[in-house]
Design a protein around this motif. Structure first.
Motif, PDB file in Angstrom:
ATOM      1  N   ALA A  59       0.828  -1.210   0.000  1.00 48.40           N
ATOM      2  CA  ALA A  59       0.000   0.000   0.000  1.00 48.40           C
ATOM      3  C   ALA A  59       0.862   1.260   0.000  1.00 48.40           C
ATOM      4  N   ARG A  60       1.921   1.259   0.817  1.00 48.99           N
ATOM      5  CA  ARG A  60       2.795   2.435   0.866  1.00 48.99           C
ATOM      6  C   ARG A  60       3.428   2.701  -0.500  1.00 48.99           C
ATOM      7  N   LYS A  82       0.222   6.786  -6.690  1.00 47.45           N
ATOM      8  CA  LYS A  82       0.490   6.354  -8.071  1.00 47.45           C
ATOM      9  C   LYS A  82      -0.825   6.318  -8.841  1.00 47.45           C
ATOM     10  N   GLU A  83      -0.716   6.150 -10.176  1.00 46.44           N
ATOM     11  CA  GLU A  83      -1.898   6.159 -11.042  1.00 46.44           C
ATOM     12  C   GLU A  83      -1.980   4.885 -11.867  1.00 46.44           C
ATOM     13  N   GLU A  84      -3.140   4.697 -12.511  1.00 48.85           N
ATOM     14  CA  GLU A  84      -3.308   3.558 -13.415  1.00 48.85           C
ATOM     15  C   GLU A  84      -2.199   3.601 -14.461  1.00 48.85           C
ATOM     16  N   GLY A  85      -1.630   2.424 -14.748  1.00 47.85           N
ATOM     17  CA  GLY A  85      -0.571   2.335 -15.740  1.00 47.85           C
ATOM     18  C   GLY A  85       0.832   2.467 -15.158  1.00 47.85           C
ATOM     19  N   ASP A  86       0.954   3.011 -13.950  1.00 46.27           N
ATOM     20  CA  ASP A  86       2.273   3.146 -13.318  1.00 46.27           C
ATOM     21  C   ASP A  86       2.805   1.768 -12.920  1.00 46.27           C
ATOM     22  N   VAL A 102       7.629  -0.705  -7.587  1.00 48.95           N
ATOM     23  CA  VAL A 102       8.487  -1.751  -7.062  1.00 48.95           C
ATOM     24  C   VAL A 102       8.205  -1.858  -5.567  1.00 48.95           C
ATOM     25  N   VAL A 103       7.864  -3.072  -5.133  1.00 53.12           N
ATOM     26  CA  VAL A 103       7.540  -3.311  -3.732  1.00 53.12           C
ATOM     27  C   VAL A 103       8.621  -4.198  -3.129  1.00 53.12           C
ATOM     28  N   ASN A 104       9.190  -3.737  -2.024  1.00 51.99           N
ATOM     29  CA  ASN A 104      10.164  -4.554  -1.300  1.00 51.99           C
ATOM     30  C   ASN A 104       9.418  -5.526  -0.413  1.00 51.99           C
TER      31      ASN A 104
END
Length: 158
Positions: free
Chosen positions: A127-128, A133-137, A140-142
């Protein structure tokens, strides 16, 4: 006191539980304690001790829920402008770019999080990474297993 974000559904669920505890569970335990007292010697009365323990749990849970509700900032995501950005309360569909797997999450308050139901806490790493961010972005999630790339397929104000 810091306000804690909560969805309308989360608040309703807590209020429902509070009503159940105050209106049904508390009176039932009080009756059980009174009935156990009538049986005489309280030192060796297992029913009495069990009812007192349950009463303590119920009273503690009532205080906990009342505290959560008093510090809650209830956010109705349906009343917010639909910008396509990821904000608290929205439901996002993500595509894992590593394996093309699709996942769907609603971003909710900490007390409402339930990964099996597709609800993740606003304070979770996913979530963080998504907030703002927006649709299409691509984000990267750690994660404990390493970095995972997700593409935001859609943002819905449900």
């Amino acid at each position: 006191m810091n306000k804690v974000p909560m969805t309308v559904a989360g608040e309703a669920r807590l209020r429902e539980e509070l009503e159940q505890l105050k209106g049904v569970e508390r009176p039932r335990v009080i009756n059980a304690i009174a009935e156990a007292r009538e049986h005489g010697d309280l030192k060796e009365n297992a029913e009495y001790h069990a009812a007192r323990e349950q009463q303590g749990f119920i009273e503690g849970r009532i205080k906990e829920i009342e505290s959560k509700l008093s510090s809650a900032q209830v956010i109705d995501v349906q009343k917010l402008p639909q910008t396509g950005k990821v904000i608290f309360g929205v439901t996002v569909e993500l595509i894992n770019l590593g394996n093309d797997e699709e996942v769907r999450y609603q971003i909710v308050g900490e007390d409402e999080a339930d990964i099996k139901a597709g609800k993740i806490s606003v304070t979770s790493p996913i979530a963080r990474a998504l907030i703002g961010k927006e649709e299409g972005d691509v984000v990267v999630v750690n994660t404990p297993g390493g970095e995972v790339e997700y593409e935001i397929a859609s943002v819905q104000h449900l």
